[in-house]
Motif scaffolding. Structure first.
Motif, PDB file in Angstrom:
ATOM      1  N   ASN A 157       0.828  -1.201   0.000  1.00  0.00           N
ATOM      2  CA  ASN A 157       0.000   0.000   0.000  1.00  0.00           C
ATOM      3  C   ASN A 157       0.867   1.258   0.000  1.00  0.00           C
ATOM      4  N   GLU A 158       0.340   2.321  -0.620  1.00  0.00           N
ATOM      5  CA  GLU A 158       1.039   3.608  -0.685  1.00  0.00           C
ATOM      6  C   GLU A 158       2.439   3.445  -1.282  1.00  0.00           C
ATOM      7  N   GLY A 159       2.511   2.654  -2.367  1.00  0.00           N
ATOM      8  CA  GLY A 159       3.795   2.365  -2.988  1.00  0.00           C
ATOM      9  C   GLY A 159       4.513   3.602  -3.494  1.00  0.00           C
ATOM     10  N   ASP A 160       3.762   4.620  -3.958  1.00  0.00           N
ATOM     11  CA  ASP A 160       4.420   5.831  -4.448  1.00  0.00           C
ATOM     12  C   ASP A 160       5.169   6.541  -3.319  1.00  0.00           C
ATOM     13  N   LYS A 161       4.537   6.601  -2.143  1.00  0.00           N
ATOM     14  CA  LYS A 161       5.198   7.234  -0.998  1.00  0.00           C
ATOM     15  C   LYS A 161       6.399   6.411  -0.539  1.00  0.00           C
ATOM     16  N   LEU A 162       6.228   5.098  -0.494  1.00  0.00           N
ATOM     17  CA  LEU A 162       7.332   4.236  -0.074  1.00  0.00           C
ATOM     18  C   LEU A 162       8.518   4.364  -1.017  1.00  0.00           C
ATOM     19  N   ALA A 163       8.255   4.411  -2.319  1.00  0.00           N
ATOM     20  CA  ALA A 163       9.334   4.493  -3.296  1.00  0.00           C
ATOM     21  C   ALA A 163      10.160   5.757  -3.115  1.00  0.00           C
ATOM     22  N   ILE A 164       9.513   6.841  -2.698  1.00  0.00           N
ATOM     23  CA  ILE A 164      10.209   8.116  -2.513  1.00  0.00           C
ATOM     24  C   ILE A 164      10.865   8.211  -1.143  1.00  0.00           C
ATOM     25  N   ARG A 165      10.131   7.809  -0.097  1.00  0.00           N
ATOM     26  CA  ARG A 165      10.599   8.049   1.265  1.00  0.00           C
ATOM     27  C   ARG A 165      11.363   6.879   1.872  1.00  0.00           C
ATOM     28  N   GLU A 166      11.057   5.659   1.410  1.00  0.00           N
ATOM     29  CA  GLU A 166      11.707   4.458   1.940  1.00  0.00           C
ATOM     30  C   GLU A 166      12.149   3.588   0.760  1.00  0.00           C
ATOM     31  N   PRO A 167      13.036   4.104  -0.100  1.00  0.00           N
ATOM     32  CA  PRO A 167      13.354   3.390  -1.342  1.00  0.00           C
ATOM     33  C   PRO A 167      13.957   2.005  -1.125  1.00  0.00           C
ATOM     34  N   ALA A 168      14.771   1.830  -0.091  1.00  0.00           N
ATOM     35  CA  ALA A 168      15.364   0.523   0.150  1.00  0.00           C
ATOM     36  C   ALA A 168      14.297  -0.499   0.552  1.00  0.00           C
ATOM     37  N   VAL A 169      13.360  -0.070   1.405  1.00  0.00           N
ATOM     38  CA  VAL A 169      12.252  -0.950   1.802  1.00  0.00           C
ATOM     39  C   VAL A 169      11.403  -1.295   0.586  1.00  0.00           C
ATOM     40  N   PHE A 170      11.089  -0.296  -0.218  1.00  0.00           N
ATOM     41  CA  PHE A 170      10.265  -0.529  -1.404  1.00  0.00           C
ATOM     42  C   PHE A 170      10.951  -1.516  -2.349  1.00  0.00           C
ATOM     43  N   ALA A 171      12.254  -1.367  -2.543  1.00  0.00           N
ATOM     44  CA  ALA A 171      12.986  -2.258  -3.445  1.00  0.00           C
ATOM     45  C   ALA A 171      12.910  -3.708  -2.966  1.00  0.00           C
ATOM     46  N   ARG A 172      12.955  -3.910  -1.655  1.00  0.00           N
ATOM     47  CA  ARG A 172      12.837  -5.278  -1.127  1.00  0.00           C
ATOM     48  C   ARG A 172      11.413  -5.805  -1.272  1.00  0.00           C
ATOM     49  N   LEU A 173      10.431  -4.950  -1.045  1.00  0.00           N
ATOM     50  CA  LEU A 173       9.040  -5.387  -1.111  1.00  0.00           C
ATOM     51  C   LEU A 173       8.641  -5.829  -2.512  1.00  0.00           C
ATOM     52  N   VAL A 174       9.105  -5.121  -3.540  1.00  0.00           N
ATOM     53  CA  VAL A 174       8.673  -5.457  -4.907  1.00  0.00           C
ATOM     54  C   VAL A 174       9.298  -6.757  -5.399  1.00  0.00           C
ATOM     55  N   GLU A 175      10.196  -7.327  -4.628  1.00  0.00           N
ATOM     56  CA  GLU A 175      10.751  -8.631  -4.962  1.00  0.00           C
ATOM     57  C   GLU A 175      10.286  -9.709  -3.980  1.00  0.00           C
ATOM     58  N   ALA A 176       9.438  -9.352  -3.041  1.00  0.00           N
ATOM     59  CA  ALA A 176       9.003 -10.291  -2.000  1.00  0.00           C
ATOM     60  C   ALA A 176       7.709 -10.977  -2.398  1.00  0.00           C
ATOM     61  N   GLY A 177       7.490 -12.153  -1.807  1.00  0.00           N
ATOM     62  CA  GLY A 177       6.211 -12.829  -1.968  1.00  0.00           C
ATOM     63  C   GLY A 177       6.066 -13.593  -3.274  1.00  0.00           C
TER      64      GLY A 177
END
Length: 260
Positions: A157-177
């Motif tokens: 959720n709120e991927g646009d905000k995560l990509a800007i504010r938490e880029p390392a977390v977002f990068a891990r999430l888009v490869e998870a699951g």
């Protein structure tokens, strides 16, 4: 209503949101006037009229009880109170996307004891609370049994905000699951409660966004905390993890908190 039980409160909350949903739907896809609040989030006449309707219903059923709503703030004790998000997903509502929601919960000592997630445009209502069975449209629901992130269906959720504010977390999430979807607002959490999705990572939420939702998720057997694994409350930082099982939740928590 004198000394209502949690079930009586939940039954009333479902009824109150059913009536309020009719107001929201009358405005849906009607190009409502938009205002921008101080936090730069949008608000429409539908948000305000819907919250007014919910407050009126609460005053009728539970006169004198405290209320905390997104649009009109706090009225009474902040720790034992009804909590309202009249339109969860105003941006979706404005854009005509039918996945906006309506949230109503009740807090005792700052912790949610019941919640309603109503989806007016798609005709779904999820409900549950402490000691109560979680339901969707009255039928019992339960989270999945998924214990492994590698096998999980994950909402970011709120991927646009995560990509800007938490880029390392977002990068891990888009490869998870096993399966990933980008989302927003309350419906992804409701799908975890119903067992069709397994987890949601969310970001930049307010108490009225996550507290009613957490009551439903937990009633369905799931886990919903902040990113550190702490119980959600009025002063949480707005970053949440929702998971079907403790094992899956632990993996998600490790992922979002990993050092870059």
């Amino acid at each position: 209503m004198t000394n209502p039980t949690n079930q009586q409160r939940l039954t009333a909350a479902i009824s109150i949101t059913e009536l309020a949903a009719q107001i929201a739907q009358r405005h849906f896809r009607r190009a409502p006037d938009i205002e921008i609040k101080q936090d730069l989030s949008p608000v429409t006449v539908a948000d305000k009229e819907t919250e007014e309707a919910i407050r009126a219903g609460l005053a009728e059923h539970f006169p004198g009880e405290a209320v905390f709503g997104e649009e009109f703030g706090r009225d009474g004790d902040a720790e034992t109170t009804w909590i309202i998000d009249p339109i969860d997903g105003t941006r979706s509502f404005i854009g005509g996307v039918p996945l906006y929601g309506m949230l109503l919960g009740y807090l005792e000592a700052g912790r949610p004891t019941l919640g309603v997630i109503r989806m007016p445009a798609i005709g779904e209502v999820y409900a549950g609370g402490t000691g109560l069975q979680a339901t969707c449209n009255g039928a019992p629901i339960h989270v999945s049994r998924c214990k492994s992130l590698a096998e999980a269906s994950l909402f970011i959720n709120e991927g646009d905000k995560l990509a800007i504010r938490e880029p390392a977390v977002f990068a891990r999430l888009v490869e998870a699951g096993r399966l990933r979807r980008m989302g927003a607002d309350c419906h992804p959490h409701a799908l975890v409660a119903a067992g069709t999705m397994d987890a949601v990572v969310d970001y930049d939420l307010q108490p009225y966004d996550y507290l009613p939702v957490s009551a439903v998720v937990e009633a369905a057997g799931g886990v919903m905390t902040d990113w550190q694994g702490k119980a959600l409350g009025l002063n949480s930082d707005g970053r949440t993890l929702t998971a079907a099982t403790p094992e899956l939740h632990a993996e998600l928590m490790e992922l979002v908190n990993a050092r870059s």
